[in-house]
Design an enzyme around this catalytic site. Structure first.
Site: not given
Ligand code: LLP
Length: 418
Positions: A239, A274-276, A312, A342-343
């Site tokens: 997050g 962490p992802g983003r 996004r 086409c949107e």
């Molecule tokens: N853990 C869980 C259980 C999650 O559901 C998520 C993201 C993460 C970790 C990783 O979160 P991050 O560190 O990336 O914030 N598609 C959306 C984001 C959806 C996030 C869903 N869950 C976007 O493009 O902003």
């Protein structure tokens, strides 16, 4: 901090010219910087060096096999949400004992697959799922390590589509139901409740909601200890936000420091997902200008990348910085950058101030490394873009561009059977 920068009037990805990459691999093109991925992972992981911890990169952000391998080679574990992501992680050589599995709708075959792989633990999101995992573990003669995902009812102050820790969200269990859940978990024969989990939302730009959630969870953990449960893992989800525009999210070191202060004396292994923050600014999407046109009220820059490539902006109205690959110093104008789909919702930017670009020129869409390619689709029968990883002066084709044959491959059988 990332390694996409202009030198001598040209955008570079590390040591390679973006123009050359597009010449070789085509457009639209996702370009990732290996050095940036490594730097982001290292900055995040080392922020928790004061704690017994495991950084489980969130595969959904960017699930390219080579990215997973690059991170696994640095010691990362993975946070997965489907059997498909498990398959990817294992194919990339991720150690299953570093994999945690979240998600509200795990299918029976996915649970079986994860038990067979002997992953670290399931983050369970309902009592019904808990029973299902117990049943399947019994059938295959295993014990499943689990955490319950607690919904701490904290407002992460982010886009409503990516806020997950409020009571009204579909995710996790509220604290009362969780207590019941742990009582049940203790009784179930094939379940070993080893942890507590929460994930409150994505793109958070303040540490406070994390600390608020942590406070509630630590108080809850005391209750579990009193019940005789030995909770060894605390999974705090992902997050942490990034800068797309003007946001000023806390640096991972500040995040790590704040959590370390609370958790230093606890005998818990802390898991982070962490992802983003790892992937977001480690990738760009490059797109070519096809046409420009001036409407009565608006000017449009029509590019070959579209909402099927990067959804996004259309889905969340999110901002991605866009800039010329080869700046020419022309006067600026206010334009909508739109794709061929086409949107009316197919745009990469609206009302954006950009230099007056022309056909054949390249634009870089920044911060596209997370939730970019992974959310892409074939809408309007558009083959998906290629992905390239640049590492110093080497370019690796991480995913080839899809072909028209790829588009119809899964449907061709029908022509014979009809
Ligand atoms: N853990 C869980 C259980 C999650 O559901 C998520 C993201 C993460 C970790 C990783 O979160 P991050 O560190 O990336 O914030 N598609 C959306 C984001 C959806 C996030 C869903 N869950 C976007 O493009 O902003």
């Amino acid at each position: 901090m990332h390694f996409f920068e202009h030198r001598d009037g040209e955008l570079y990805a590390e040591n390679l010219r973006v123009t050359d990459l597009v010449e070789e691999f085509g457009s639209p093109l996702y370009i990732y910087s290996a050095k940036t991925f490594r730097r982001h992972f290292e900055a995040f992981d080392s922020a928790f060096s004061g704690l017994d911890h495991l950084t489980c990169y969130s595969v959904k952000a960017n699930s390219n096999l080579c990215i997973l391998k690059l991170l696994a080679d640095m010691g990362a574990g993975m946070d997965i949400v489907s059997g498909g992501e498990l398959h990817r992680a294992l194919a990339a050589g991720v150690d299953p004992s570093k994999i945690v599995y979240s998600g509200v709708g795990k299918r029976a075959y996915e649970i079986e697959q994860a038990l067979a792989a002997d992953i670290l633990m399931f983050n369970v999101e309902s009592l019904a799922e808990l029973e299902k995992i117990d049943e399947i573990a019994g059938l295959v003669g295993k014990t499943a390590r689990i955490s319950l995902r607690i919904n701490p009812d904290v407002d992460p102050k982010t886009h409503p589509y990516i806020a997950t820790g409020l009571k009204k969200a579909k995710f996790g269990l509220d604290i009362e139901s969780s207590l019941e859940g742990y009582k049940k978990a203790k009784e179930l024969k094939h379940i070993d409740p080893v942890g507590i989990d929460c994930h409150i939302g994505s793109q958070l730009t303040s540490i406070d909601p994390f600390l608020e959630a942590l406070d509630k969870i630590m108080a809850f953990r005391d209750k579990l200890t009193a019940m005789g449960l030995d909770i060894r893992y605390l999974d705090l989800g992902g997050g942490l936000g990034i800068t797309y525009d003007e946001e000023e999210p806390p640096h991972p070191s500040a995040f790590g420091e704040a959590l370390t202060q609370v958790l230093a004396d606890q005998s818990l292994k802390v898991i982070l997902e962490p992802g983003r923050v790892i992937a977001g600014n480690a990738g760009i999407m490059v797109t070519e200008v096809l046409y420009t046109k001036g409407g009565e009220t608006k000017e449009f820059v029509i590019v070959d990348g579209a909402m099927n490539d990067l959804v996004r902006p259309s889905l969340y109205d999110s901002f991605h910085r866009i800039g010329e690959v080869t700046p020419k110093g022309r006067p600026e104008r206010v334009v909508d950058v739109v794709g061929p789909i086409c949107e009316s919702g197919d745009f990469l930017a609206r009302g954006r101030t950009l230099p007056g670009v022309g056909s054949g020129e390249l634009l870089a869409v920044y911060s596209a490394g997370a939730y970019g390619f992974t959310m892409s689709s074939n809408y309007n029968s558009r083959p998906r873009a290629a992905e390239v990883i640049v590492d110093g002066d080497q370019a690796h084709l991480a995913r080839r561009r899809e072909t028209y044959e790829d588009l119809i491959a899964c449907e061709k059988g029908c022509l014979d059977s009809m």
